[in-house]
Write an enzyme that holds these catalytic residues in place. Structure first.
Site, mmCIF file in Angstrom:
data_model
loop_
_atom_site.group_PDB
_atom_site.id
_atom_site.type_symbol
_atom_site.label_atom_id
_atom_site.label_comp_id
_atom_site.label_asym_id
_atom_site.label_seq_id
_atom_site.Cartn_x
_atom_site.Cartn_y
_atom_site.Cartn_z
ATOM 1 N N LYS A 143 0.822 -1.217 0.000
ATOM 2 C CA LYS A 143 0.000 0.000 0.000
ATOM 3 C C LYS A 143 0.856 1.268 0.000
ATOM 4 O O LYS A 143 2.063 1.218 0.275
ATOM 5 C CB LYS A 143 -0.934 -0.041 1.216
ATOM 6 C CG LYS A 143 -1.930 -1.221 1.182
ATOM 7 C CD LYS A 143 -2.945 -1.119 2.318
ATOM 8 C CE LYS A 143 -3.950 -2.261 2.266
ATOM 9 N NZ LYS A 143 -5.012 -2.092 3.289
ATOM 10 N N TYR B 160 -12.712 -1.661 -4.051
ATOM 11 C CA TYR B 160 -13.224 -1.852 -2.689
ATOM 12 C C TYR B 160 -14.748 -1.741 -2.612
ATOM 13 O O TYR B 160 -15.287 -1.491 -1.528
ATOM 14 C CB TYR B 160 -12.577 -0.846 -1.734
ATOM 15 C CG TYR B 160 -11.151 -1.212 -1.356
ATOM 16 C CD1 TYR B 160 -10.893 -2.304 -0.516
ATOM 17 C CD2 TYR B 160 -10.065 -0.486 -1.812
ATOM 18 C CE1 TYR B 160 -9.602 -2.652 -0.162
ATOM 19 C CE2 TYR B 160 -8.761 -0.825 -1.463
ATOM 20 C CZ TYR B 160 -8.538 -1.909 -0.633
ATOM 21 O OH TYR B 160 -7.258 -2.250 -0.277
ATOM 22 N N ASN C 233 -2.016 0.289 6.510
ATOM 23 C CA ASN C 233 -1.492 -0.922 7.140
ATOM 24 C C ASN C 233 -0.620 -1.783 6.219
ATOM 25 O O ASN C 233 -0.615 -3.002 6.303
ATOM 26 C CB ASN C 233 -2.636 -1.729 7.781
ATOM 27 C CG ASN C 233 -3.677 -2.164 6.767
ATOM 28 O OD1 ASN C 233 -3.558 -1.856 5.591
ATOM 29 N ND2 ASN C 233 -4.673 -2.896 7.214
ATOM 30 N N HIS D 28 -2.205 -5.412 1.543
ATOM 31 C CA HIS D 28 -3.514 -6.048 1.381
ATOM 32 C C HIS D 28 -3.288 -7.544 1.201
ATOM 33 O O HIS D 28 -2.290 -7.959 0.605
ATOM 34 C CB HIS D 28 -4.201 -5.487 0.126
ATOM 35 C CG HIS D 28 -5.436 -6.252 -0.270
ATOM 36 N ND1 HIS D 28 -6.664 -5.998 0.291
ATOM 37 C CD2 HIS D 28 -5.616 -7.268 -1.147
ATOM 38 C CE1 HIS D 28 -7.557 -6.830 -0.237
ATOM 39 N NE2 HIS D 28 -6.944 -7.610 -1.110
ATOM 40 N N GLU E 136 -9.778 -10.153 -7.405
ATOM 41 C CA GLU E 136 -8.848 -9.040 -7.201
ATOM 42 C C GLU E 136 -7.651 -9.135 -8.138
ATOM 43 O O GLU E 136 -7.190 -8.132 -8.681
ATOM 44 C CB GLU E 136 -8.406 -9.005 -5.734
ATOM 45 C CG GLU E 136 -9.567 -8.641 -4.811
ATOM 46 C CD GLU E 136 -9.276 -8.834 -3.333
ATOM 47 O OE1 GLU E 136 -10.173 -8.547 -2.529
ATOM 48 O OE2 GLU E 136 -8.168 -9.297 -2.979
HETATM 49 P P1 IDP Z 1 -8.054 -6.598 5.913
HETATM 50 O O1 IDP Z 1 -7.228 -5.745 4.972
HETATM 51 O O2 IDP Z 1 -7.242 -7.057 7.106
HETATM 52 O O3 IDP Z 1 -8.733 -7.742 5.210
HETATM 53 P P2 IDP Z 1 -10.655 -5.288 5.989
HETATM 54 O O4 IDP Z 1 -11.595 -5.356 7.148
HETATM 55 O O5 IDP Z 1 -10.989 -6.084 4.760
HETATM 56 O O6 IDP Z 1 -9.192 -5.656 6.520
HETATM 57 O O7 IDP Z 1 -10.515 -3.757 5.592
HETATM 58 C C1 IDP Z 1 -9.914 -3.382 4.356
HETATM 59 C C2 IDP Z 1 -8.958 -2.243 4.613
HETATM 60 O O8 IDP Z 1 -9.699 -1.116 5.069
HETATM 61 C C3 IDP Z 1 -7.915 -2.476 5.697
HETATM 62 O O9 IDP Z 1 -6.790 -3.200 5.249
HETATM 63 C C4 IDP Z 1 -7.559 -1.062 6.092
HETATM 64 O O10 IDP Z 1 -6.663 -0.454 5.157
HETATM 65 C C5 IDP Z 1 -8.900 -0.351 5.990
HETATM 66 N N1 IDP Z 1 -9.593 -0.326 7.277
HETATM 67 C C6 IDP Z 1 -10.149 -1.364 7.962
HETATM 68 N N2 IDP Z 1 -10.704 -0.967 9.109
HETATM 69 C C7 IDP Z 1 -10.515 0.375 9.175
HETATM 70 C C8 IDP Z 1 -10.878 1.385 10.133
HETATM 71 O O11 IDP Z 1 -11.489 1.115 11.161
HETATM 72 N N3 IDP Z 1 -10.486 2.667 9.832
HETATM 73 C C9 IDP Z 1 -9.825 2.992 8.678
HETATM 74 N N4 IDP Z 1 -9.470 2.087 7.760
HETATM 75 C C10 IDP Z 1 -9.803 0.792 7.997
HETATM 76 MG MG MG Z 2 -10.155 -7.669 3.659
#
Ligand code: IDP
Ligand code: MG
Length: 195
Positions: free
Chosen positions: A67, A107, A170, A173, A184
């Site tokens: 990312k 997304y 984070n 992905h 994807e």
């Molecule tokens: P994942 O990437 O661990 O599968 P998901 O729940 O699918 O997590 O969420 C997709 C992405 O959305 C996350 O990787 C992160 O970048 C972002 N995200 C998830 N939860 C939050 C939040 O509470 N605040 C802001 N961004 C979030």
């Molecule tokens: Mg996810």
């Protein structure tokens, strides 16, 4: 018109039965054209359908993006090294940047979640590296390697524990299922780009 989630299911189902692929995609396109389908749904059909085919539906593959926080901080090489040294083979890889519309389409599955705006703006804010990876049990093993969504909760030694900045930024992905990995991967890569 089907919802975004129904459209995803139709696309994946059609891939698993190649003789149905063209008719199902055509009827999905027509259903979306006839009604006032959401732009997310139109994007889903036009962006995923062209590359999605039975050959990209392997069950030992996952899809990742490095990312913008991680590419911007110079972590790209270290993260790729971590991925390879943990047994994943790179099948396809590219350095690119999502437009906001691309990020919204990618997304679309999260469009109802409160962080959708923040997520799509962030993901289109800088370069990313997209890749299809191969390994036995790829989806689950890669989720293990990257760690929890929130880096504060990610196990020590995981990619997010070591490189992520925040729950939104984070670092990486990782697909959460075989079907989503195929969807994807097909967003970025055609069969011709796999090696
Ligand atoms: P994942 O990437 O661990 O599968 P998901 O729940 O699918 O997590 O969420 C997709 C992405 O959305 C996350 O990787 C992160 O970048 C972002 N995200 C998830 N939860 C939050 C939040 O509470 N605040 C802001 N961004 C979030
Ligand atoms: Mg996810």
């Amino acid at each position: 018109c089907p919802t975004v989630n129904e459209s995803r299911r139709i696309l994946v189902d059609a891939c698993k039965r190649p003789s149905l692929y063209v008719p199902q995609i055509n009827s999905l396109k027509m259903a979306c054209a006839r009604s006032n389908a959401s732009s997310e749904n139109k994007d889903l059909v036009t962006t995923f359908a062209p590359n999605l085919n039975p050959n990209t539906m392997a069950t030992n593959r996952t899809f990742t993006m490095i990312k913008p926080d991680a590419t911007g901080a110079g972590h790209t090489g270290k993260i790729i090294d971590r991925i390879i040294s943990n047994g994943f083979t790179i099948k396809a890889m590219k350095w690119t940047q999502l437009s906001l519309a691309d990020a919204q389409a990618f997304y679309a599955v999260h469009s109802e979640r409160p962080f959708y705006g923040e997520l799509t703006e962030y993901m289109s804010s800088g370069p990313i590296v997209a890749a299809i990876l191969e390994k036995d049990n790829a989806v689950a093993d890669f989720r293990e390697l990257i760690g929890a969504t929130n880096p504060a909760e990610a196990k020590p030694g995981t990619i997010r524990a070591d490189f992520a900045e925040s729950i939104a930024a984070n670092a990486v992905h990782g697909s959460d299922s075989d079907d989503n990995a195929a969807m994807e991967g097909s967003f970025y890569f055609s069969q011709r780009e796999l090696a």
